[in-house]
Every structure is written in structure tokens, then in C-alpha cells.
Scaffold this active site. Sequence first.
Site, PDB file in Angstrom:
ATOM      1  N   TYR A 212       0.991  -1.114   0.124  1.00  0.00           N
ATOM      2  CA  TYR A 212       0.190   0.074  -0.070  1.00  0.00           C
ATOM      3  C   TYR A 212       0.861   1.206  -0.235  1.00  0.00           C
ATOM      4  O   TYR A 212       1.706   1.416   0.887  1.00  0.00           O
ATOM      5  CB  TYR A 212      -1.057   0.132   1.083  1.00  0.00           C
ATOM      6  CG  TYR A 212      -1.871   1.247   1.325  1.00  0.00           C
ATOM      7  CD1 TYR A 212      -1.517   2.059   2.505  1.00  0.00           C
ATOM      8  CD2 TYR A 212      -2.782   1.562   0.310  1.00  0.00           C
ATOM      9  CE1 TYR A 212      -2.496   3.289   2.539  1.00  0.00           C
ATOM     10  CE2 TYR A 212      -3.611   2.620   0.385  1.00  0.00           C
ATOM     11  CZ  TYR A 212      -3.362   3.590   1.699  1.00  0.00           C
ATOM     12  OH  TYR A 212      -4.045   4.653   1.774  1.00  0.00           O
TER      13      TYR A 212
ATOM     14  N   ASP B 134       9.383   2.984  -0.928  1.00  0.00           N
ATOM     15  CA  ASP B 134       8.226   3.523  -0.067  1.00  0.00           C
ATOM     16  C   ASP B 134       8.701   3.487   1.352  1.00  0.00           C
ATOM     17  O   ASP B 134       8.403   2.395   1.834  1.00  0.00           O
ATOM     18  CB  ASP B 134       6.794   2.930  -0.611  1.00  0.00           C
ATOM     19  CG  ASP B 134       6.052   3.724   0.362  1.00  0.00           C
ATOM     20  OD1 ASP B 134       4.589   3.377   0.095  1.00  0.00           O
ATOM     21  OD2 ASP B 134       6.172   4.385   1.301  1.00  0.00           O
TER      22      ASP B 134
ATOM     23  N   LYS C 213       5.078  10.173   7.987  1.00  0.00           N
ATOM     24  CA  LYS C 213       5.013   9.629   9.427  1.00  0.00           C
ATOM     25  C   LYS C 213       6.074  10.222  10.300  1.00  0.00           C
ATOM     26  O   LYS C 213       5.584  11.404  10.718  1.00  0.00           O
ATOM     27  CB  LYS C 213       4.950   8.406   9.418  1.00  0.00           C
ATOM     28  CG  LYS C 213       3.845   7.529   8.500  1.00  0.00           C
ATOM     29  CD  LYS C 213       3.573   6.115   8.659  1.00  0.00           C
ATOM     30  CE  LYS C 213       2.805   5.267   7.586  1.00  0.00           C
ATOM     31  NZ  LYS C 213       1.111   5.661   8.099  1.00  0.00           N
TER      32      LYS C 213
HETATM   33  P1  KE4 Z   1      -0.483   8.939   4.108  1.00  0.00           P
HETATM   34  O1  KE4 Z   1      -1.058   9.461   2.756  1.00  0.00           O
HETATM   35  O2  KE4 Z   1      -1.406   8.035   4.816  1.00  0.00           O
HETATM   36  O3  KE4 Z   1       0.348   9.941   5.021  1.00  0.00           O
HETATM   37  O4  KE4 Z   1       0.564   7.794   3.762  1.00  0.00           O
HETATM   38  C1  KE4 Z   1       0.318   6.667   2.748  1.00  0.00           C
HETATM   39  C2  KE4 Z   1       1.296   5.618   2.949  1.00  0.00           C
HETATM   40  C3  KE4 Z   1       2.240   5.341   1.991  1.00  0.00           C
HETATM   41  N1  KE4 Z   1       3.065   4.342   2.329  1.00  0.00           N
HETATM   42  C4  KE4 Z   1       2.948   3.325   3.198  1.00  0.00           C
HETATM   43  C5  KE4 Z   1       3.927   2.146   3.357  1.00  0.00           C
HETATM   44  C6  KE4 Z   1       2.181   3.531   4.179  1.00  0.00           C
HETATM   45  O5  KE4 Z   1       1.967   2.624   5.156  1.00  0.00           O
HETATM   46  C7  KE4 Z   1       1.066   4.779   4.237  1.00  0.00           C
HETATM   47  C8  KE4 Z   1      -0.197   4.638   5.050  1.00  0.00           C
HETATM   48  N2  KE4 Z   1      -0.259   3.850   6.136  1.00  0.00           N
HETATM   49  C9  KE4 Z   1      -1.516   3.472   6.715  1.00  0.00           C
HETATM   50  C10 KE4 Z   1      -1.609   2.415   7.540  1.00  0.00           C
HETATM   51  N3  KE4 Z   1      -0.553   1.444   7.130  1.00  0.00           N
HETATM   52  C11 KE4 Z   1      -1.974   4.923   7.191  1.00  0.00           C
HETATM   53  C12 KE4 Z   1      -3.348   4.593   8.089  1.00  0.00           C
HETATM   54  C13 KE4 Z   1      -4.557   5.244   7.316  1.00  0.00           C
HETATM   55  O6  KE4 Z   1      -4.743   4.920   6.094  1.00  0.00           O
HETATM   56  O7  KE4 Z   1      -5.441   5.713   8.137  1.00  0.00           O
END
Ligand code: KE4
Length: 427
Positions: A144, A239, A267
Site C-alpha cells: 500500500y 516507499d 509519518k
Molecule cells: P499517508 O497518505 O496516509 O500519509 O501515507 C500513505 C502511505 C504510504 N506508504 C505506506 C507504506 C503507508 O503505510 C502509508 C499509510 N499507512 C496507513 C496504515 N498502514 C495509514 C493509516 C490510514 O490509512 O489511516
Amino acid sequence: MKTTTSENLFNRAKELMPGGVNSPVRAFRSVGGSPFFTERADGAILTTADGEELIDYVCTWGPAIHGHNHPAIRAALAEALEKGTSFGTPNPYEVEMAERIRDMVPSVQKVRMVNSGTEATMSCIRLARGCTGRDKIVKFAGCYHGHVDSLLVKAGSGALTFGHPDSAGIPEGFARETIVLPFNDEDALEEAFRSRGEEIAGVIVEPYPANNCLILPQKGFLQKLRALCTRHGSLLIFDEVMTGFRVAPGGVQEKEGVMPDLTALGKIIGGGLPVGAFGGKAEIMDYLAPEGPVYQAGTLSGNPLAMAAGITALWLLKKEIPYEKLNQMGQDLCKAVLDTAKAKGLPMQMPQTGSMFSPIFSSKPVTNFDQALKIDTERFGLLFYYALQHGVYLPPSAYETCFISTAHTSENLEKTADVLVAGLKSF
Ligand code: KE4
């Protein structure tokens, strides 16, 4: 009667926001029931709107490596706040943040700040396409990368056929430009590059996938990926939104010694505020506007408050170097749980690296997405609620990864091990 209990708040929220949340996973659909609302967070503890205290292993999905409401981050924010909240011009905080990222992430020579991990990965994709003049992107099933149109794509019927949208609202035409391969499958990788290498602009990968269980790459897989990208002139994009600064100061690329061409970050670098970033070789990054032809922009990119919080979060990591301690905490917790599972004959895995671990009910280790689809999510739901009722908050999905922070005390971890062990025994 307290009108701001989680139940009352959720009832109001559902009238106002789709599913009552601002991000789907928070709705507890994967484990059932309704989410609690958090009133405040301090250190390793969430205080809910119902006055309960929970030991937090979600850590706001990764950013809170120093725990919540860290005094040094709060002080940095207060100091920045004195000067205003957003300038829309270059500001000194951006420069310091860029220097810290460049100094900590081995492959980064230049960096661009954005406001989320999604923006970071989306921009890496556009940059890879812009600087290679190619259209195809390779991703791995189960990884993801945020809600980017090109990346919300599932594998076609055969590994090499075009991808198909994995969400409504994404045209087939977009998905067709994405090739989805199985993670840890070197043969599929070789075949994709053999037959389409010259079309591939870039490969994006979570080097330690952590969104469909925590999966560690098989020996040599990342190295193979690096070699194939180099041979075919495709960009390798790590990523590291989740793993950056989490598994080592320089993320997986430092730990594994594999250098990507571009890295997406997020993050931890926001210290809890909305921040993403992407960076890499200067000659690639200089394709970005205003230097080059690839457009990318953001009103609040480099926001001084977010930069101040993130700079302090990175500074704390350099000062404390908590990685060995966090890894030991993770190992001890996972061992206690696995010993009980084994004694009970429960099919369970607990992949763990540093402060990341993933309780998985499966008789075999999970090495790719197809295997992740077979884990026992129902049993996870039972453990999730047993833990929640005993003051321990695991991620509300069997596919998400748990995080330990430097604020977790040995008492927190001992209590957590006792609760999880008791939970397994209650099955
Ligand atoms: P954001 O757009 O949510 O800041 O980041 C996206 C993203 C990109 N790459 C990786 C490896 C990620 O894990 C994420 C977002 N992680 C999720 C949970 N594993 C965020 C939680 C959510 O979607 O509310």
C-alpha cells in the site's frame, strides 16, 4: 450524562463524515464494532473519550516513535507557533529539515517536502515517468502506497497482464499502466523486465511490506530488484513512509544496503503533524519544477510548524539512537506471545523487526499477498477485543503492523505480554 462519550461522538460523526471517520481503517470495520474516540495521548498511553487508558501499539500508524505529546516536540512547536503558522515562502525550518533528511537517508541528495505519504509516492511516480519518458509502473500485490490512482491497482489475471482498478473511480486506462507482481517472486520480476523492461519507468516497493502483514523480503530480493532496475534504466522507488527512520536512522536502505533512486517518506518526519517528503539523486530531483518539467506543488509544503515538530523528532532519534532497545522490546514481547501460542498449539506467526511486529494467525510465515489473504482474521479480531478490554490497543486490522515507541515502559510491555498471553489462553 457525558455527551462526549465515544458512542455519542460516533453517532454524530456518522452524520457528518463518511463512515464517521477521516480514514477508513479507523472505523473498525475489519474487527467489527465501533471505534473509541481519543481525548488525549501522552507517551505510550491513549486516554479515550470514555476515560479509559490504553497502551497504544498503533502510535498514530507510525509517526509516534517517541510516544505521544513528547515534551521536546511540544516545546519546538510552541517556539515555532510564536512566529506564525504558515508563511507560503521559503523558511529556515525547511532548510534544516532537508539537511537532516539528506544526512540521515543514504540515497537522498535532494528532497521535496509534501503533506502526506500519498503525496510523496504520487510525486515519485510522476517524477519517474517524467525523467524516463516511460509510462509503466511496477508495484507489488498487497503493498500500500497511499490512495494514489496509479497504485490502487490489483494484479491482472496473469502477472504480466495489465492491472485492474482496486477502487471505484479509477479508469481502466490508468490501471493499465501499472504492472502488479507478487512480492518475493524473483522469477516474476525477471519475466516482467525481460518482456517489458524498456517500458518500465519505475518500480515502487515497500522494502519491508507492512500493510498486508509485516513481510520481510527474502534474501537477495531487494538486491535483484536493484540490479534489474539498473540494467533496464528504470527507477527503483522505496516507499519508506513507514520504515523510514523507524527500522534504522536511514530506513531499510541503510539496514539492507540497497540504494533506491527515489525514496518516499512520511509519518515520523512530521513528529505527528501532516508531513511527507520524497528525495533521491540530485539529477533526478532536478526534473521537478521550477528546475525541470515535472510539475509538483503544495500550499502547505514545508509548513514551519510541521517542520519544527519533524526536525525535533529526527533530532531525538540522532540523540537517543533507540534502535537496539526498541528491537529488544519487540523481540521480548513477540517471544512471550509465541511461546504461549506454541504451547497451546495455536498456529501463529509474529514477524518482527525493530519496533514493528505483526501478530498473525497462520500456520506458515506470510511471504506474499496471496498467503496474507489466508490468515485467520477472525481469531485476530478475538485477540484484538480481548486486548482492548484489558487496556491494550492493537491496530484494528489483522493486516496492519504494531509499533513500539521509546515511551513504552517495561511495565507497559510486561502488562501487554500478560494480556496477549491471557488472550490466547482464552480462545
Ligand atoms: P499517508 O497518505 O496516509 O500519509 O501515507 C500513505 C502511505 C504510504 N506508504 C505506506 C507504506 C503507508 O503505510 C502509508 C499509510 N499507512 C496507513 C496504515 N498502514 C495509514 C493509516 C490510514 O490509512 O489511516
